[in-house]
Scaffold this motif. Structure first.
Motif, PDB file in Angstrom:
ATOM      1  N   ILE A 261      36.495  43.260  37.166  1.00 30.36           N
ATOM      2  CA  ILE A 261      36.495  42.307  38.274  1.00 30.36           C
ATOM      3  C   ILE A 261      35.069  41.940  38.663  1.00 30.36           C
ATOM      4  CG2 ILE A 261      37.211  41.920  40.662  1.00 30.36           C
ATOM      5  CD1 ILE A 261      39.470  43.934  40.184  1.00 30.36           C
ATOM      6  N   ARG A 300      38.833  47.504  37.312  1.00 27.26           N
ATOM      7  CA  ARG A 300      39.722  46.668  36.503  1.00 27.26           C
ATOM      8  C   ARG A 300      40.845  46.161  37.396  1.00 27.26           C
ATOM      9  NH1 ARG A 300      41.854  51.014  32.481  1.00 27.26           N
ATOM     10  NH2 ARG A 300      42.417  49.189  31.241  1.00 27.26           N
ATOM     11  N   SER A 301      41.572  45.158  36.932  1.00 22.83           N
ATOM     12  CA  SER A 301      42.718  44.662  37.684  1.00 22.83           C
ATOM     13  C   SER A 301      43.930  45.548  37.414  1.00 22.83           C
ATOM     14  CB  SER A 301      43.037  43.214  37.294  1.00 22.83           C
ATOM     15  OG  SER A 301      43.483  43.144  35.946  1.00 22.83           O
ATOM     16  N   ALA A 303      48.000  45.112  38.311  1.00 22.09           N
ATOM     17  CA  ALA A 303      48.938  44.137  38.864  1.00 22.09           C
ATOM     18  C   ALA A 303      50.368  44.664  38.862  1.00 22.09           C
ATOM     19  CB  ALA A 303      48.859  42.831  38.071  1.00 22.09           C
ATOM     20  N   THR A 316      51.813  45.592  46.221  1.00 20.75           N
ATOM     21  CA  THR A 316      50.374  45.456  45.985  1.00 20.75           C
ATOM     22  C   THR A 316      49.650  45.951  47.221  1.00 20.75           C
ATOM     23  OG1 THR A 316      50.688  43.561  44.508  1.00 20.75           O
ATOM     24  CG2 THR A 316      48.498  43.846  45.499  1.00 20.75           C
ATOM     25  N   SER A 319      43.821  43.793  47.383  1.00 26.53           N
ATOM     26  CA  SER A 319      43.454  42.641  46.554  1.00 26.53           C
ATOM     27  C   SER A 319      42.098  42.102  46.991  1.00 26.53           C
ATOM     28  CB  SER A 319      44.497  41.521  46.670  1.00 26.53           C
ATOM     29  OG  SER A 319      45.774  41.976  46.289  1.00 26.53           O
ATOM     30  N   ALA A 326      38.930  38.245  37.371  1.00 32.93           N
ATOM     31  CA  ALA A 326      38.951  39.343  36.406  1.00 32.93           C
ATOM     32  C   ALA A 326      38.465  38.806  35.063  1.00 32.93           C
ATOM     33  CB  ALA A 326      40.351  39.924  36.291  1.00 32.93           C
ATOM     34  N   LYS A 346      41.492  35.897  34.893  1.00 33.63           N
ATOM     35  CA  LYS A 346      42.449  35.906  36.001  1.00 33.63           C
ATOM     36  C   LYS A 346      41.747  35.493  37.288  1.00 33.63           C
ATOM     37  CE  LYS A 346      44.798  39.869  33.916  1.00 33.63           C
ATOM     38  NZ  LYS A 346      45.127  41.308  34.086  1.00 33.63           N
ATOM     39  N   GLY A 348      41.036  34.843  41.370  1.00 31.87           N
ATOM     40  CA  GLY A 348      41.309  35.619  42.567  1.00 31.87           C
ATOM     41  C   GLY A 348      42.375  34.973  43.442  1.00 31.87           C
ATOM     42  N   VAL A 350      42.477  39.053  43.124  1.00 33.39           N
ATOM     43  CA  VAL A 350      42.837  39.965  42.036  1.00 33.39           C
ATOM     44  C   VAL A 350      43.306  41.291  42.637  1.00 33.39           C
ATOM     45  CG1 VAL A 350      42.016  41.151  39.972  1.00 33.39           C
ATOM     46  CG2 VAL A 350      41.101  38.897  40.551  1.00 33.39           C
ATOM     47  N   SER A 351      44.454  41.764  42.173  1.00 27.47           N
ATOM     48  CA  SER A 351      45.010  43.024  42.662  1.00 27.47           C
ATOM     49  C   SER A 351      44.235  44.206  42.079  1.00 27.47           C
ATOM     50  CB  SER A 351      46.488  43.122  42.286  1.00 27.47           C
ATOM     51  OG  SER A 351      46.988  44.405  42.566  1.00 27.47           O
ATOM     52  N   VAL A 352      43.893  45.172  42.955  1.00 27.62           N
ATOM     53  CA  VAL A 352      43.138  46.354  42.538  1.00 27.62           C
ATOM     54  C   VAL A 352      44.011  47.613  42.555  1.00 27.62           C
ATOM     55  CG1 VAL A 352      41.125  47.799  43.062  1.00 27.62           C
ATOM     56  CG2 VAL A 352      41.019  45.348  43.418  1.00 27.62           C
TER      57      VAL A 352
END
Length: 485
Positions: A261, A300-301, A303, A316, A319, A326, A346, A348, A350-352
């Motif tokens: 990310i 990293r993402s 999801a 989630t 984010s 990503a 990917k 934003g 972006v899910s973490v």
């Protein structure tokens, strides 16, 4: 003045003084009785001014003094409501005491108890301490329940694959996280699944923090068996290192991204582009009321699958902002040439971090016999009473995955809300099976409609009848006294 008139006045005067003294003595006795044995009656329709049955049982079980420190700003209306609630608890058990502290006037106490916001309660007693983020019945009852617990919950850190260690005090270690857990009354132990075939029965949470080498298939099978008997597992997985558990987490609908990310907003906070800032959190008890930024170094993402398996609910948890993306071309990133490419990277937010709540019985029924076989021996080892309880209420397993293991190491644990989010996760996972849930009781708004005759009757009774009766009684007493002279 005649002697008889003097003696009569003396008699009536002494009688009046005696009657007054007796009356005051009776009032004092009644007040003392009321102080020692108060009586309260909640006449509201929903019982909103009394404790629930669950709370009363837990409060009644407290045999030692418990002190509640309420941190509120002076004169805040919330403090009045909190005082009413605490007074209700004290009514049911005099061992509960409370005091209100203004963090602005007593900053040293606020620092001592690590108070960062108004409206926080600190409950102390029975050799323990619990912090309550809000003054409501459910949160306070659960804090009292945790204090009265006889045993400490155990958090295990998986070892044997180059994971971060809770014993290491260097900048990449997890000794700060361990200290925070111990302070919150958890036991912290290592877990080596190459030396024992299964996760111990007393495991409240298992943490797998940044494994550098893949887990063996037998180890992932042990972790899955633990999950399917109601266990709680947290994976912190760095970019390019999935620890051999990719297939395991994806089986439950959590997708690991082969990316890193990048967040331009990090520059505003003095960080690098590779340290995304998270200020957006999902709707869950872990993040309830959580409004502090968290920072992730080289993440990293992670999801949530749009089509989760049956029996799995995905949430989630964290984010990035829309300014992040990503980056999938890591070679280009390491050359310093990364830029957002439409259709490839990917965008934003972006899910973490993602949480999977697993209905173990339903999930096991829908999957292979291998999964059921892994879980079967664990069930056979349970005591008879425990087995019956699981049949009536199947256990709920939890799997949490974050795309970074740096964010709670010794370097970053104290940064902004990183450590708080970590502790929120552990608290929720470790206490989920024993937390007391109390449904909110709302008072229904009702309008009382009176007829014209009813309104007239209330007016004449309260405004005329009662005052007139008092005057007539006073006049009658006066006439009797006059006739006796």
């Amino acid at each position: 003045m005649p002697k008889t008139l003097k003696s009569r006045r003396l008699h009536y005067g002494s009688s009046a003084i005696f009657s007054t003294v007796v009356f005051l003595a009776i009032l004092v006795v009644v007040a003392l009785i009321a102080e020692r044995h108060p009586l309260r009656a909640d006449l509201s329709e929903t019982g909103q001014f009394s404790l629930s049955e669950q709370s009363r049982k837990i409060v009644a079980s407290l045999q030692e003094p418990v002190t509640v420190k309420a941190f509120f700003a002076g004169g805040a209306p919330e403090a009045s409501r909190a005082k009413d609630l605490l007074e209700t608890y004290r009514y049911y058990n005099k061992n509960i005491r409370y005091e209100f502290i203004d963090p602005d006037r007593e900053p040293q106490l606020a620092r001592q108890y690590e108070i960062r916001d108004y409206g926080v309660l600190v409950v102390e007693g029975l050799g323990r301490k619990e912090t309550v983020p809000r003054a409501d019945e459910e949160a306070l009852t659960n804090a009292l329940f945790k204090l009265s617990r006889n045993e400490d919950k155990t958090v295990y850190f998986l070892t044997g694959h180059g994971e971060r260690s809770p014993e290491e005090m260097n900048k990449t270690g997890y000794s700060s996280a361990k200290s925070a857990l111990v302070k919150e009354n958890y036991q912290v132990k290592p877990l080596n699944l190459m030396q024992q075939p299964q996760v111990p029965q007393d495991a409240a949470v298992v943490l797998v923090v940044g494994p550098q080498k893949p887990l063996f298939p037998e180890e992932t099978a042990s972790l899955e068996a633990y999950l399917l008997r109601g266990g709680k597992i947290v994976f912190f997985l760095d970019p390019e290192k999935d620890g051999g558990v990719r297939s395991l987490v994806e089986k439950y609908g959590i997708v690991l991204g082969d990316d890193m990310i990048i967040d331009k907003l990090s520059r505003v906070f003095g960080g690098s582009y590779l340290m995304p800032v998270v200020t957006q959190y999902g709707s869950h008890k872990i993040t309830q009321g959580f409004n502090v930024a968290t920072f992730y170094s080289e993440a990293r993402s992670v999801a949530a699958s749009p089509n989760p398996p049956e029996g799995v609910t995905l949430v989630t948890l964290a984010s990035t902002s829309e300014n992040a993306w990503a980056e999938t071309d890591l070679e280009r990133l390491f050359r310093g040439e990364a830029s957002f490419e439409e259709g490839k990277d990917k965008p934003g937010p972006v899910s973490v971090g993602v949480l999977a709540a697993v209905e173990t019985k339903k999930f096991s029924e829908k999957h292979s016999d291998d999964v059921q076989a892994q879980n079967k021996p664990q069930e056979s080892e349970k005591p008879e009473g425990e087995k019956d309880a699981s049949e009536t209420r199947p256990p709920l397993g939890y799997l949490v995955v974050f795309g970074d293991s740096d964010f709670v190491d010794n370097t970053h644990f104290g940064v902004s809300g990183n450590g708080d989010l970590f502790l929120n996760m552990v608290h929720f996972l470790a206490e989920e099976e024993t937390l007391i849930t109390i449904e909110p009781r709302k008072q229904k708004a009702q309008t009382l409609m009176l007829t014209e005759n009813q309104a007239r009757m209330i007016f004449w009774t309260s405004m005329v009848g009662v005052p007139l009766m008092v005057v007539l009684i006073a006049f009658g007493v006066y006439r009797v006294r006059r006739s006796q002279r």
